[in-house]
Design a protein around this motif. Sequence first.
Motif, PDB file in Angstrom:
ATOM      1  N   HIS A 195      32.373  42.683  38.796  1.00 35.77           N
ATOM      2  CA  HIS A 195      31.159  43.028  39.539  1.00 35.77           C
ATOM      3  C   HIS A 195      30.290  44.017  38.764  1.00 35.77           C
ATOM      4  O   HIS A 195      29.057  43.973  38.860  1.00 35.77           O
ATOM      5  N   ARG A 196      30.914  44.887  37.972  1.00 28.40           N
ATOM      6  CA  ARG A 196      30.118  45.787  37.140  1.00 28.40           C
ATOM      7  C   ARG A 196      29.330  44.984  36.111  1.00 28.40           C
ATOM      8  O   ARG A 196      28.170  45.311  35.816  1.00 28.40           O
ATOM      9  N   ALA A 219      33.714  47.306  48.978  1.00 33.45           N
ATOM     10  CA  ALA A 219      33.262  47.760  47.667  1.00 33.45           C
ATOM     11  C   ALA A 219      33.401  46.653  46.633  1.00 33.45           C
ATOM     12  O   ALA A 219      34.355  45.871  46.648  1.00 33.45           O
ATOM     13  N   PRO A 275      27.961  48.517  42.305  1.00 30.87           N
ATOM     14  CA  PRO A 275      27.970  49.375  41.110  1.00 30.87           C
ATOM     15  C   PRO A 275      26.571  49.494  40.505  1.00 30.87           C
ATOM     16  O   PRO A 275      26.331  49.161  39.341  1.00 30.87           O
ATOM     17  N   LYS A 285      33.213  47.044  42.871  1.00 30.53           N
ATOM     18  CA  LYS A 285      33.031  47.878  41.682  1.00 30.53           C
ATOM     19  C   LYS A 285      34.065  47.608  40.598  1.00 30.53           C
ATOM     20  O   LYS A 285      34.260  48.431  39.700  1.00 30.53           O
TER      21      LYS A 285
END
Length: 374
Positions: A124-125, A118, A150, A120
């Motif tokens: 990364h957002r 993942a 995301p 998120k």
Amino acid sequence: MSHKVMHICLSDGWGGLEMYPGRIIPELKRQGWEPHGLALAGSAVAASLVEAGIEPLTVPSRGRALLQVGRVLAYLKRQGIDVLHCHKSSDLRLGALLATLKPGLKLFFTDHMGVTRAKKDLYHRWAYGRVTRLFAISEATRARNVAAFPLPADRIKRLYLGIDPEPYRPRLSEAVCDALRRELGVPATSVAIGLPGRLTDGKGQDLWIEALGLLRERYPDLAWHGVVIGGLTAAEGSDEAYVSRLQAQVASLGLETRIHFAGFRRDLPRLFEALDIVCVPSRNEAFGLTVIEAMAAGKAVVGTDSGAIPELLDNTCGRLASPQAPGDWAEAMAELGRDPELRRQLGQAARHRVLADFTLAAHVSSLVEEYSQA
């Protein structure tokens, strides 16, 4: 819209991801787009872009690229470029920064590898939040992308890769093909079973060698010869320790006279003509470019029943086998090895499948439609 795009690939490696921008540039030009590139100075990517007909902007390192963001931004403004396309997740740092500093810039990202965890967190957002569209190269990777990134699902699109099938169309005379088979160590009466690809763990060469050992035991009357096609050194993209293990495995099974290591070759489309069966035992392929190359060459292909390969290959045009079951691979190779007419039928169907679903022209057409509409 300017119909100009910059492909960013700041990698010093050489594999399918790194080859991609150079592969699509001629077709982008044919479809009316002006491609530009950003690469590491002295990298294979930079050389491939020059070979494809463009002079890329270069930076000395990924870190320096961020420090030279003003220079890159000035280049984009000077050239009138309003579309960026990144190919490594680490390059999104630069791409997202450029999109932040130049409002209206469209940012695309292709996940060539298949995300495994993942992404998120806050960084990364921010980075993926600047992405206009994320391309997944198979349904298998798209499912992982939707779970890991995301982004809303409607901003993640499956876009299969494609190839130009024309170079893979068989064209060698029988005499030339026979000479090429001799060069690969294939006896005149043997079924040539090839495995092309980088020699690294996960590509399944060890499984294939084990399966060939079983093939010899179970079908002693079947004359066959194995050909491993791929670089044997780190400079050629392979894992040298893994290569040594494969060679030791061949020796331990007493297959030294039955398996030939051909090394790195630039004439893969012609090598396919010398093969009767092509095997792709990769354990978790994100797409399977080698699969569609062999299919375009009209070859009977055995691939793994995991990853994205089942999206490309089924029993109408090839065979699938488990990456955990060397016995299944031995049976699939025996079935094809003993039936030349079946090989011909499957190979013909495989080439038709590529022409229908996996051409480079169709891939780029979908790509530029996204560039234009976003």
